[in-house]
Design a protein around this motif. Structure first.
Motif, short mmCIF file in Angstrom:
data_model
loop_
_atom_site.label_atom_id
_atom_site.label_comp_id
_atom_site.label_asym_id
_atom_site.label_seq_id
_atom_site.Cartn_x
_atom_site.Cartn_y
_atom_site.Cartn_z
N GLU A 1 0.94 -1.45 -0.04
CA GLU A 1 0.01 0.01 0.03
C GLU A 1 0.97 1.14 -0.15
O GLU A 1 0.67 2.40 -0.49
CB GLU A 1 -0.89 0.21 1.23
N LEU A 2 1.97 1.25 0.60
CA LEU A 2 2.92 2.27 0.57
C LEU A 2 3.39 2.53 -0.79
O LEU A 2 3.66 3.68 -1.25
CB LEU A 2 4.05 2.20 1.77
N LYS B 1 2.70 0.77 11.75
CA LYS B 1 3.12 -0.80 12.30
C LYS B 1 4.22 -0.70 11.54
O LYS B 1 5.17 -1.38 11.99
CB LYS B 1 2.00 -1.73 12.42
N ALA B 2 4.10 -0.91 10.18
CA ALA B 2 5.32 -1.36 9.45
C ALA B 2 6.48 -0.53 9.52
O ALA B 2 7.70 -0.97 9.29
CB ALA B 2 4.73 -1.41 7.90
N LYS C 1 12.75 1.74 1.20
CA LYS C 1 12.44 0.86 0.23
C LYS C 1 11.08 1.19 -0.64
O LYS C 1 11.44 0.83 -1.66
CB LYS C 1 12.51 -0.53 1.08
N ALA C 2 10.09 1.46 -0.07
CA ALA C 2 9.00 1.86 -0.77
C ALA C 2 9.00 2.99 -1.69
O ALA C 2 8.47 2.85 -2.74
CB ALA C 2 7.94 2.11 0.36
N GLY C 3 9.76 3.95 -1.26
CA GLY C 3 10.08 5.25 -1.97
C GLY C 3 10.85 4.95 -3.44
O GLY C 3 10.52 5.39 -4.41
N LYS C 4 11.83 4.16 -3.17
CA LYS C 4 12.62 3.60 -4.35
C LYS C 4 11.89 2.89 -5.24
O LYS C 4 12.16 3.16 -6.47
CB LYS C 4 13.84 2.59 -3.89
N GLU C 5 11.05 1.99 -4.71
CA GLU C 5 10.39 1.03 -5.55
C GLU C 5 9.22 1.74 -6.22
O GLU C 5 8.87 1.49 -7.55
CB GLU C 5 9.85 -0.17 -4.78
N ALA C 6 8.69 2.62 -5.63
CA ALA C 6 7.34 3.48 -6.09
C ALA C 6 8.12 4.54 -7.25
O ALA C 6 7.17 4.78 -8.03
CB ALA C 6 7.00 4.21 -4.89
#
Length: 318
Positions: free
Chosen positions: A234-235, A269-270, A280-285
């Motif tokens: 979701e992030l 929580k994550a 990690k989410a920002g790089k993948e996004a």
């Protein structure tokens, strides 16, 4: 690296605090109307995690200026950082050469064969993370007045992205979701959204999820609602839709997004379990957003065609 991890932890703590206080992602407020953050001395936009960090800080401080630059860059232009102003840390990763003890230059090994180049990189080249301190244009004296960009949303281009994605959209549901099993996006009809931008922001969010299909970018998207792995995906989709919306001038508020308590708690929580998950989410996004944006100019193969191509590749490999 220790300094970077320390800066990341401090930043994520602020993000968690904003999630708990603001009941949503603070940078959604109006940043899309201002465009992405950029460096006025290089005229380059900040991407990925640096975009997220500067956008967050910009909305937190309610800056109307999207220019960010170092103290030295300001001095070189005879501008002056105001007394008492605090910098914002950003990150850059550079390649270094163990052999030359300098920044790696690909031209230096261009005469080698492909295999030799690969061997050289594996043995001698490594990635080095660096932090830079930057200041917003509103923190600097004598800098020329910021001219707010006139951004007009071209919904035809966004419709083209949706059309070219070749992911079936159905406007037949009370909630918006992507079905990974059927490769379909289901959403409420546009008239049920609070604004046109809220509708397109949701569509881009779900379209971002669809890139995770095993025949596209192959992410783990078969996750149970409320689980940590679900929160991570979701992030990625949320950050991706933010990058896309920012690029296309779409702006919407947390109220438009209607983030549920369950979503927010799962994100919190994550991030508390692993602060680095934000980055990690920002790089993948950033990769996801670039893929979705590419749909505007290129019709994507249907799922039927993707399956056929996969079968042909497997057949050749036998």
């Amino acid at each position: 690296m220790e300094k970077i991890l320390e800066n990341r932890k401090k930043f994520v703590d602020e993000v968690i605090e904003s999630l708990e206080k603001e009941k949503g992602l603070v940078w959604l407020k109006k940043w899309g109307t201002l465009g992405p953050p950029f460096n006025p001395t290089t005229n380059k936009e900040y991407n990925g995690n640096n975009n997220l960090m500067l956008s967050f800080r910009g909305m937190q401080k309610e800056y109307e200026d999207t220019r960010w630059l170092t103290y030295k860059q300001a001095q070189n232009n005879k501008w002056q950082v105001k007394k008492g102003e605090k910098a914002t840390s950003i990150e850059f990763f550079e390649l270094y050469d163990k052999k030359t003890k300098k920044q790696f230059d690909p031209k230096s090994i261009s005469s080698l064969s492909n295999k030799e180049q690969i061997d050289y990189k594996n043995q001698n080249v490594y990635s080095c993370a660096k932090t830079y301190s930057v200041f917003n244009g509103e923190q600097i004296d004598n800098i020329p007045a910021f001219e707010k960009p006139k951004i007009e949303v071209n919904y035809n281009k966004i419709d083209k992205i949706i059309e070219n994605s070749n992911v079936p959209f159905f406007y037949d549901s009370e909630n918006a979701f992507y079905s990974s099993n059927k490769d379909e996006i289901h959403m409420p009809h546009q008239k049920f959204f609070k604004s046109e931008n809220a509708f397109y922001g949701t569509a881009l969010h779900e379209l971002s999820h669809s890139t995770g299909h095993e025949l596209r970018m192959n992410r783990n998207i078969h996750n149970k609602f409320g689980s940590e792995s679900y929160a991570k995906e979701e992030l990625r989709a949320e950050f991706s839709s933010f990058f896309i919306a920012q690029s296309k001038g779409i702006t919407y508020t947390n109220e438009d997004k209607e983030n549920t308590k369950a979503y927010l708690q799962s994100w919190i929580k994550a991030l508390k379990n692993d602060p680095n998950e934000f980055f990690k989410a920002g790089k993948e996004a950033n990769k996801i957003a670039n893929k979705v944006l590419s749909y505007e100019n290129e019709k994507q193969p249907s799922m039927k065609d993707l399956i056929k191509t996969k079968e042909q590749i497997e057949e050749k490999g036998r």
